[in-house]
Motif scaffolding. Structure first.
Motif, mmCIF file in Angstrom:
data_model
loop_
_atom_site.group_PDB
_atom_site.id
_atom_site.type_symbol
_atom_site.label_atom_id
_atom_site.label_comp_id
_atom_site.label_asym_id
_atom_site.label_seq_id
_atom_site.Cartn_x
_atom_site.Cartn_y
_atom_site.Cartn_z
ATOM 1 N N VAL A 39 -31.800 -51.358 19.903
ATOM 2 C CA VAL A 39 -30.725 -52.102 20.574
ATOM 3 C C VAL A 39 -29.883 -52.840 19.539
ATOM 4 O O VAL A 39 -28.652 -52.893 19.645
ATOM 5 C CB VAL A 39 -31.313 -53.071 21.609
ATOM 6 C CG1 VAL A 39 -30.199 -53.821 22.297
ATOM 7 C CG2 VAL A 39 -32.114 -52.328 22.625
ATOM 8 N N THR A 40 -30.560 -53.407 18.525
ATOM 9 C CA THR A 40 -29.808 -54.089 17.472
ATOM 10 C C THR A 40 -28.873 -53.120 16.764
ATOM 11 O O THR A 40 -27.721 -53.460 16.454
ATOM 12 C CB THR A 40 -30.772 -54.719 16.461
ATOM 13 O OG1 THR A 40 -31.809 -55.359 17.179
ATOM 14 C CG2 THR A 40 -30.072 -55.725 15.600
ATOM 15 N N MET A 43 -25.905 -52.604 18.777
ATOM 16 C CA MET A 43 -25.002 -53.754 18.668
ATOM 17 C C MET A 43 -24.158 -53.647 17.399
ATOM 18 O O MET A 43 -22.938 -53.847 17.440
ATOM 19 C CB MET A 43 -25.832 -55.026 18.634
ATOM 20 C CG MET A 43 -25.031 -56.260 18.777
ATOM 21 S SD MET A 43 -26.007 -57.676 18.331
ATOM 22 C CE MET A 43 -25.923 -57.610 16.577
ATOM 23 N N LEU A 47 -20.071 -53.306 16.971
ATOM 24 C CA LEU A 47 -19.235 -54.159 16.114
ATOM 25 C C LEU A 47 -18.339 -53.295 15.230
ATOM 26 O O LEU A 47 -17.145 -53.568 15.069
ATOM 27 C CB LEU A 47 -20.109 -55.062 15.246
ATOM 28 C CG LEU A 47 -20.653 -56.316 15.915
ATOM 29 C CD1 LEU A 47 -21.572 -57.059 14.959
ATOM 30 C CD2 LEU A 47 -19.517 -57.236 16.323
ATOM 31 N N VAL A 70 -21.281 -55.995 23.067
ATOM 32 C CA VAL A 70 -22.268 -56.795 22.337
ATOM 33 C C VAL A 70 -22.751 -57.943 23.199
ATOM 34 O O VAL A 70 -23.942 -58.196 23.335
ATOM 35 C CB VAL A 70 -21.657 -57.330 21.013
ATOM 36 C CG1 VAL A 70 -22.675 -58.163 20.280
ATOM 37 C CG2 VAL A 70 -21.193 -56.187 20.162
ATOM 38 N N LEU B 80 -35.441 -58.351 11.467
ATOM 39 C CA LEU B 80 -34.748 -59.115 12.506
ATOM 40 C C LEU B 80 -34.974 -60.604 12.310
ATOM 41 O O LEU B 80 -34.089 -61.422 12.574
ATOM 42 C CB LEU B 80 -35.237 -58.685 13.888
ATOM 43 C CG LEU B 80 -34.900 -57.268 14.297
ATOM 44 C CD1 LEU B 80 -35.407 -56.975 15.686
ATOM 45 C CD2 LEU B 80 -33.408 -57.050 14.242
ATOM 46 N N SER B 122 -19.981 -64.795 22.134
ATOM 47 C CA SER B 122 -21.011 -64.141 22.940
ATOM 48 C C SER B 122 -22.118 -63.563 22.066
ATOM 49 O O SER B 122 -23.174 -63.192 22.588
ATOM 50 C CB SER B 122 -20.388 -63.049 23.795
ATOM 51 O OG SER B 122 -19.887 -62.036 22.966
ATOM 52 N N ILE B 123 -21.901 -63.479 20.753
ATOM 53 C CA ILE B 123 -22.946 -62.934 19.879
ATOM 54 C C ILE B 123 -24.107 -63.926 19.731
ATOM 55 O O ILE B 123 -25.243 -63.545 19.488
ATOM 56 C CB ILE B 123 -22.346 -62.584 18.497
ATOM 57 C CG1 ILE B 123 -21.262 -61.539 18.677
ATOM 58 C CG2 ILE B 123 -23.393 -62.063 17.552
ATOM 59 C CD1 ILE B 123 -20.593 -61.148 17.399
ATOM 60 N N MET B 126 -27.344 -63.238 21.544
ATOM 61 C CA MET B 126 -28.058 -62.122 20.943
ATOM 62 C C MET B 126 -28.886 -62.618 19.747
ATOM 63 O O MET B 126 -30.052 -62.246 19.601
ATOM 64 C CB MET B 126 -26.988 -61.145 20.466
ATOM 65 C CG MET B 126 -27.482 -59.820 20.131
ATOM 66 S SD MET B 126 -27.703 -58.884 21.615
ATOM 67 C CE MET B 126 -28.388 -57.438 20.868
ATOM 68 N N LEU B 130 -32.863 -62.508 19.411
ATOM 69 C CA LEU B 130 -33.541 -61.699 18.398
ATOM 70 C C LEU B 130 -34.475 -62.567 17.574
ATOM 71 O O LEU B 130 -35.581 -62.136 17.223
ATOM 72 C CB LEU B 130 -32.518 -61.020 17.495
ATOM 73 C CG LEU B 130 -31.825 -59.818 18.101
ATOM 74 C CD1 LEU B 130 -30.887 -59.218 17.090
ATOM 75 C CD2 LEU B 130 -32.841 -58.786 18.541
#
Lengths: 177, 345
Positions: A39-40, A43, A47, A70, B80, B122-123, B126, B130
């Motif tokens: 999923v990352t 994203m 971008l 995103v 991550l 909006s990021i 996320m 994460l």
């Protein structure tokens, strides 16, 4: 305001960066075994796509790509992932099985890619006589509510059906005994 | 000076350094202000040892955070885990580039500035998510799930409120939005009740949503110290934690900047006097309004207890969303009804 020195090189560099981001994100999304990393990758790919839209002179579309794909779609996917299962890499499938499906997927995607590539290279392109709109938000809004209002409404219908479907699925386990 | 600033590389570099310094100074001193305000509210002095009245405290904190070893706990998703602090810090820095602190004091005036802020803002969700997920800690994962549902729930009324405002203003350009609110505080969007009698309510909805989006108390579900240790940042130590903290305050600054621009007239002076407006007064008014909003945010944090998670979601889905939808419809009706009536009679 003066022009930036070496602006041509810088613009080319940024374009290469954007393309690299898109491709790298797509590769991570496709190759990663952990679903959260996938999923990352998606994203990152989005971008990069936003950057490509920007280079195609539509900053509105670029920002919408980030806001929707995103900010909303990836987050929703992750939400689904969290509800579904713990993210342990699955290793139970046998290797031959793996190869069979992988080969099939490779074949299908190669055919699709070849078809699209040959179409875009050899197909007839009707060049517009002049630029139809200036790409501003005003022009986009006007065309969405006049020329393309049917498509616009149909998309909202699709979303509506999706919401109803989600409610039906979610409702199933909730009846009172 | 103005000649030098019109050279593009100099301009970009100046604003880049300026925004980074602004964010850094704000993060450092808002923490101190927050602790002082908390102390005042709880009838204790707050930090008062380092320097006169504690004004050196941020330096001591930062030094401590820098000196700490960066530890990556075993079992985390290292990639991550390391990417999350970067992703949480970058969006507010980018968004500040389009915020007009004064009529000409803006790094890059985009005609879709508002959309830019919301897209990159909006990021943030996320990144927090994460970070929590990659930590592989039960507390962090619970926190990550909470962040997502909270932010998804509050993004909707926030955008509805902003759409209401945009219907009236008809522009996404932040500077243009401010120019429309010229001529005294009764022309600010907050008090434009002749456009829509619900305008003050709209501002309150915006403010509540901003509190929720920045994960501030009473909506700090993501980092509820007494339940989840430190929520999504539990496994982060040293500067990793520091970056998350900085990002939280940068987001508050950004949210309050947006509130100032949208509702409080940005760099316009509250009274339409020539002596009180001008290129030098603009940033002063902007910063005054912004810090007043930030002070309110802090006051709210230390006055109200944390809500329950169900209370949080109920507030959004059952009260704020219907209310903001109604406000949207009312604005539309008030804009179009006169035209319809004119055509009929």
């Amino acid at each position: 305001m003066t022009t930036f020195p070496f602006s041509d090189y810088i613009i080319t560099g940024i374009f290469c960066l954007v393309v690299a981001t898109t491709v790298a994100g797509a590769l991570v999304a496709a190759l990663s075994t952990r679903i959260i990393r996938g999923v990352t990758g998606l994203m990152i790919c989005c971008l990069g796509l936003a950057g490509l839209y920007y280079f195609l002179n539509s900053p509105f579309l670029a920002l919408m790509e980030i806001l929707i794909y995103v900010g909303a779609v990836c987050v929703t996917i992750i939400f689904g992932v969290m509800l579904a299962e713990p993210d342990e890499p699955a290793g139970s499938e046998s290797r031959s099985h793996y190869l069979l499906w992988g080969g099939l997927a490779l074949l299908v995607s190669a055919v699709v890619f070849a078809t699209v590539a040959s179409l875009s290279l050899h197909g007839p392109w009707a060049a517009p006589a002049e630029r139809v709109t200036d790409g501003s938000i005003r022009a986009i809004g006007l065309s969405l509510l006049t020329t393309y209002s049917m498509a616009f409404e149909l998309i909202s219908l699709v979303l509506f059906v999706a919401i109803i479907g989600a409610l039906v699925i979610a409702r199933a386990g909730r009846t009172k005994e | 000076m103005s000649n030098l600033l019109s050279i593009e590389p100099v301009r970009i570099l100046t604003y880049l350094v300026g925004i980074c310094a602004f964010v850094g100074a704000n993060a450092a001193y808002l923490v101190l202000a927050e602790r002082k305000i908390a102390g005042r509210i709880q009838r204790r002095p707050g930090p008062n040892e380092a320097g006169y009245g504690g004004w050196m405290q941020p330096f001591a904190d930062v030094l401590k955070l820098f000196a700490k070893q960066v530890m990556i706990p075993p079992g985390t998703d290292i990639l991550l885990y390391c990417a999350a602090p970067l992703m949480v810090m970058a969006p507010p820095l980018m968004c500040l580039a389009v915020v007009p602190f004064g009529e000409s004091l803006v790094a890059r005036n985009l005609d879709i500035g508002l959309l830019f802020v919301f897209a990159f803002g909006s990021i943030n969700v996320m990144a927090l998510m994460l970070g929590g997920w990659a930590s592989r800690n039960k507390y962090s994962i619970i926190s990550a799930a909470r962040v997502v549902s909270q932010n998804v729930a509050y993004e909707i009324p926030m955008l509805l409120v902003v759409i209401t405002l945009l219907m009236v203003a008809g522009t996404l350009d932040l500077n243009e939005l401010i120019r429309q609110q010229a001529g005294g505080f009764w022309n600010w969007n907050l008090l434009r009740v002749w456009v829509n009698p619900l305008m003050p309510v709209t501002f309150i909805i915006f403010f509540i949503c901003m509190l929720a989006e920045t994960n501030r108390a009473p909506f700090d579900m993501a980092e509820s110290e007494s339940e989840l240790v430190a929520g999504a940042f539990t496994e982060y130590g040293g500067m990793g934690f520091g970056v998350f903290f900085m990002a939280e305050y940068s987001n508050i600054v950004l949210g309050c900047c947006l509130g100032t621009v949208l509702f409080l007239g940005g760099w316009q002076s509250p009274l339409p006097l020539a002596a009180l407006s001008g290129p030098l007064w603009g940033p002063v008014w902007f910063l005054l309004k912004m810090y007043a909003l930030i002070f309110t945010v802090m006051l709210v944090r230390w006055t109200f207890p944390r809500t329950q998670f169900y209370g949080l979601l109920n507030l959004s889905w059952k009260i704020l969303i219907p209310l903001s939808l109604f406000s949207l419809l009312l604005t539309g009706a008030m804009m179009k009804l006169p035209l319809v009536l004119q055509r009929l009679f």
